[in-house]
Design a protein around this motif. Structure first.
Motif, PDB file in Angstrom:
ATOM      1  N   VAL A  38     110.822 -81.578 -34.396  1.00 55.16           N
ATOM      2  CA  VAL A  38     110.256 -82.022 -35.673  1.00 55.16           C
ATOM      3  C   VAL A  38     109.329 -83.210 -35.461  1.00 55.16           C
ATOM      4  N   TYR A  52     111.972 -75.202 -43.251  1.00 55.33           N
ATOM      5  CA  TYR A  52     112.530 -76.512 -42.906  1.00 55.33           C
ATOM      6  C   TYR A  52     111.833 -77.617 -43.698  1.00 55.33           C
ATOM      7  N   CYS A  79     116.144 -80.592 -31.207  1.00 56.33           N
ATOM      8  CA  CYS A  79     115.669 -80.242 -32.546  1.00 56.33           C
ATOM      9  C   CYS A  79     114.936 -81.419 -33.181  1.00 56.33           C
ATOM     10  N   CYS A  91     114.828 -75.152 -37.017  1.00 53.61           N
ATOM     11  CA  CYS A  91     113.571 -75.920 -36.965  1.00 53.61           C
ATOM     12  C   CYS A  91     112.407 -75.089 -36.411  1.00 53.61           C
TER      13      CYS A  91
END
Lengths: 247, 459, 217
Positions: A88, A67, A84, A47
């Motif tokens: 995002v 990604y 992670c 990521c």
């Protein structure tokens, strides 16, 4: 239950892919057990969090663009990592502010879920059952707790396993010291933090420390090996495989 | 040795110092439970109180020049003299000039991080005068020849036995295990200093703009004595200490006490509105207020970092920080330690030299969650890292390493290639890795998730 | 350009985030639990808080009883080591119990130099307000005979009426007297700087005694 038309897209963090693939497979088996179809796009890599947290946004963007390309059309994305997921959801909009992929990046936020968030969203907690007589503690990763606001969900899941005795250190969860590249740059401090965190569990007499972040798991496992601390450190998904006897 | 190397060395030493770790843990855990209890006991809704405090402080920051002028005007009308110091040297010079004017030989001080910031004690002693620290914690570190360990509890790192030893050496006090006896010894020792000092120096917790007042909060009474006995009183305060008016105090005084020490309110909260007035029977004839900039207006100009000037110096972020708890205050080698220190120091001093403090964090956000004025501390640490990177100050190894990393991690085929090489190379280089890194790099399994998935699909 | 101008210019040149409204001050009754309402509540809460802080509270039914209480409290101190500035209350007490005056040092001591002042054992003052929620006493240099009387002697005795009780700090701050020095006293002096062990009487008074007079009907 199973509200999705398309398959669940697996978001396998780089740490899981490269070092602890069994955590990823445990999550796959769990999802299959509940009748979900899952898909894995092998083009995914990372990521971008390590570079982002190190202050190097250009490098982070480079990796994060991959990604976004991989996941932009996924209906729902599930990850076994709180940090992670937080990267995002909370930080892609920051990373891609004023960038052409900004909207795409932002839209991903609501479609990516951490494992226990997914379980809760799909009302799977009720259907979880198992038996595992053991004394356990749960290490809620800082990103899960503070970035995603995950407080009770993992505990609700664990309560469904018979025979478990949960023992938690008092107060707020304390950082294990992983912090991505922090543990590489300041390894002595990071090791001391891991020791403090592990001790806060072992002095309660737990057999297992369960966590929802592969980074924390790696960091604490290494510390346990280094100091000969005999406590088993498992990811929530791995633990559920054992407790629910899913093969 | 660079500042960074010194930090690395000291922090590693502290991280392995079991005695130190246990001491800090003990101090912090009693403190933690007190603070949590008081938040719930006193406030109907701690979150609302924090939001209100943050709003008031934001309003102050948005109107800071006007508020500073209002403060200056009001308190000057009541007989105080306000001086503006651009930096630490100017502040020192003002102070020395005041001492000359009033023929000062003895200085009594109450606890003030601003005076640490400008190295006031060293200035006083170099000019041939004597200075007494009156706060017990500060007295302890002064006698020990050390810097304060924590912005609120300066002697947190010393246990009773160590203090007894120190007092025996420096003050001739008989060795005792009693904290009470040691405190009484300090009280006796300082009595003479209070009543014979020529000048009293304090900081300020708050500067009230509308009514023109300086507010000091304490438990011991040493600040009250410092402001009551000597004929001259000097206040040295950062320009960000402003509150709009006295009606903010019923929120800020309990907020500061709760966050800082888990008390409902501290023992003494004193509002100074000027030197002795006509008709008042004692108190200083002269009140000087030195307003200290020293990089604050520069920090103010960086819009993103401006919120760090909301800080009320409660110390909560230090207590919450797992890194601070591991390495302690002295390791930072700065006036302001812990998360707030790591945020502001690279702006008040060169970023290149001090950015390592912003990296000495796992970004766990405990600091942000406890800050009573809602400073987004962990995000500001990250922003410091972005700034350091943009200035090319993060070091060749990192820059090159991360470019390398980004190259391999932005495309699957490249990552696979890297892994193949890595798996071959790693067992070869592992014995040569520094011990810290060798421990931390786990065994790399034969198969990635990708491979396992493929096998799983086929079965 | 002076440092003052440089600083103010630098601040003014910065982009303002936006002119926010001055925030409305939330009253203490909404911020805090334990907000006392009735007179009985005020007294109970004040008593409870003061005692928790290791302060001493003496409730006197009337001025005569209060005078006796004061005399008993200061009797144990050497004569001339108690100094008082409590106009109004003290005059009345002295009328009811003349022996009090005999125990007090001369008023001129209030302006004495600090080394002489340091020989005083007990300072006796009025108060401007008593704050129920925190068990605090608010006094000013104007009311309390200067700055030193309530902090330098090891014993501080406060003479006050129950009618001086207010619920919380916000009420008190609205009506502060004109003075260069106002202090909010919450218990005797204390420190926990030595291994978090609580010790009373660090530098300020070790004993805080409040003689609270129920107002005559």
């Amino acid at each position: 239950m199973n509200t999705f038309k398309s398959k669940i897209a697996l978001f396998i963090p780089c740490l899981v892919d490269q070092v602890y693939p069994e955590i990823g497979m445990a999550m796959v088996r769990f999802l299959r057990y509940f009748g979900y179809e899952v898909t894995y796009d092998p083009r995914q890599t990372c990521c971008g969090q390590p570079a982002f947290n190190a202050g190097h946004r250009n490098e982070a963007r480079k990796v994060a663009r991959t990604y976004i390309r991989v996941f932009e059309d996924a209906e729902i994305i599930v990850s076994p990592s709180g940090s992670c997921t937080a990267m995002v959801r909370n930080y892609y909009p920051v990373l891609f502010h004023n960038d052409q992929v900004c909207e795409t990046a932002r839209a991903l936020g609501s479609r990516v879920l951490e494992f226990s968030e997914f379980v809760h969203r799909e009302n799977l907690t009720e259907s979880i059952s198992g038996k595992f007589p053991a004394v356990i503690g749960f290490h809620n990763s800082c990103h899960s707790y503070r970035e995603l606001g995950i407080r009770e969900l993992p505990f609700q899941i664990l309560k469904k396993i018979d025979g478990l005795e949960l023992r938690q250190p008092p107060g707020e969860p304390v950082c294990c010291g992983f912090g991505g590249l922090f543990s590489a740059k300041y390894s002595a401090i990071a090791a001391a933090m891991a020791k403090t965190r592990l001790s806060s569990f072992t002095e309660l007499g737990v057999d297992y420390v369960i966590s929802n972040d592969p980074g924390c798991i790696m960091h604490m496992r290494q510390e346990a090996i280094d100091r000969n601390i005999t406590v088993q450190i498992l990811h929530l998904t791995e633990f559920l495989m054992k407790a629910m006897q899913i093969t | 040795m660079s500042t960074f190397s010194r930090f690395l060395r000291k922090s590693a030493a502290k991280a392995e110092d079991q005695t130190h770790l246990l001491k800090i843990l003990k101090a912090v855990s009693t403190h933690d439970s007190k603070v949590e209890a008081m938040k719930n006991l006193q406030f109907k809704d701690w979150e609302s109180a924090r939001k209100q405090a943050a709003t008031i402080k934001n309003h102050v920051l948005e109107n800071l020049p006007g508020f500073l002028e209002q403060f200056e005007k009001c308190i000057t009308e009541r007989g105080a003299e306000v001086l503006w110091a651009g930096n630490g040297i100017e502040a020192q010079n003002y102070f020395l000039e005041i001492c000359r004017r009033h023929h000062v030989r003895k200085v009594i001080k109450s606890k003030s991080m601003t005076t640490e910031e400008i190295s006031l004690n060293e200035t006083i002693e170099s000019a041939g005068m004597q200075v007494w620290e009156s706060d017990l914690g500060e007295l302890i570190v002064q006698l020990a020849g050390e810097k304060p360990y924590h912005i609120v509890t300066p002697a947190m790192h010393k246990n009773t036995a160590e203090i007894a030893e120190l007092f025996h050496d420096k003050l001739g006090v008989p060795i005792t295990e009693s904290a009470e006896e040691l405190t009484m010894a300090a009280r006796t020792y300082l009595r003479d200093a209070y009543v014979t000092a020529d000048i009293g120096v304090t900081g300020a917790n708050f500067l009230i703009a509308r009514e023109g007042a300086v507010v000091l909060t304490e438990n011991e009474g040493n600040a009250r004595l410092t402001m009551s006995c000597p004929p001259v009183h000097v206040v040295i305060a950062g320009i960000e200490k402003i509150l709009p008016s006295m009606d903010s105090l019923p929120l800020f005084l309990p907020l500061l006490a709760t966050s800082g020490t888990g008390q409902q309110i501290t023992c003494y909260n004193t509002i100074i509105r000027g030197p002795r007035r006509n008709g008042e029977v004692d108190g200083p004839q002269k009140l000087y207020i030195i307003l200290l900039d020293n990089g604050r207006s520069d920090l103010y100009r960086k819009e993103r970092f401006r919120e760090s000037l909301r800080c009320i110096r409660c110390g909560a972020c230090l207590n919450a920080c797992p890194v601070y708890r591991t390495i302690g205050g002295h390791t930072y080698q700065t006036t302001y330690q812990g998360p707030i220190g790591s945020v502001i120091t690279p702006h008040l001093k060169p970023m290149g030299e001090w950015q390592h403090l912003s990296y000495a964090s796992s970004l766990c956000a405990a600091c942000t969650s406890v800050c009573p004025v809602k400073i987004d501390l962990h995000t500001l640490l990250l922003e410091n890292r972005w700034e350091a990177c943009a200035n090319h100050q993060t070091g060749m190894l990192w820059r090159f390493g991360l470019k390398f990393w980004a190259f391999f991690f932005s495309k699957r085929s490249r990552l696979n290639f890297f892994r193949r090489i890595g798996r071959i190379k790693l067992p070869i280089i592992r014995p040569f890795l520094p011990h810290g890194l060798r421990k931390r790099v786990p065994q790399i399994p034969a198969k990635t998730f990708s491979t396992l998935w493929k096998e799983y699909e086929q079965s | 350009m002076s440092s003052r101008d440089k600083t103010l210019n630098r601040l003014r040149q910065s982009v303002q985030v936006g002119k926010s409204e001055r925030s409305v001050i939330i009253p203490d009754s909404e911020l805090y639990t334990d907000f006392p309402v009735s007179t009985a509540d005020l007294l109970n809460l004040f008593s409870e808080r003061l005692r928790q802080l290791h302060g001493e509270l003496i409730l006197a039914e009337d001025m005569s009883a209060a005078a006796d209480n004061l005399y008993e409290t200061i009797y144990e101190f050497p004569p001339n080591s108690c100094l008082a500035h409590a106009p109004g209350i003290l005059e009345e007490m002295a009328k009811l119990k003349p022996a009090i005056a005999g125990r007090l040092a001369d008023n001129t001591m209030l302006a004495a130099d600090s080394p002489a002042f340091a020989r005083i054992t007990a300072g006796i003052t009025n108060a401007d307000y008593l704050v129920a929620r925190s068990g605090s006493i608010i006094l000013s240099a104007a009311t309390a005979g200067g700055r030193r009387l309530s902090v330098l002697p090891p014993v501080h005795i406060v003479l006050a009426y129950i009618s001086q009780l207010v619920p919380s700090l916000d009420t008190a701050l609205e009506g502060l007297p004109e003075s260069s020095y106002i202090t909010i006293i919450t218990g005797p002096s204390r420190t926990s700087d030595i291994e978090k062990k609580l010790v009373l009487g660090a530098h300020g008074p070790k004993r805080l005694v409040v003689i609270l007079i129920k107002n005559s009907a």
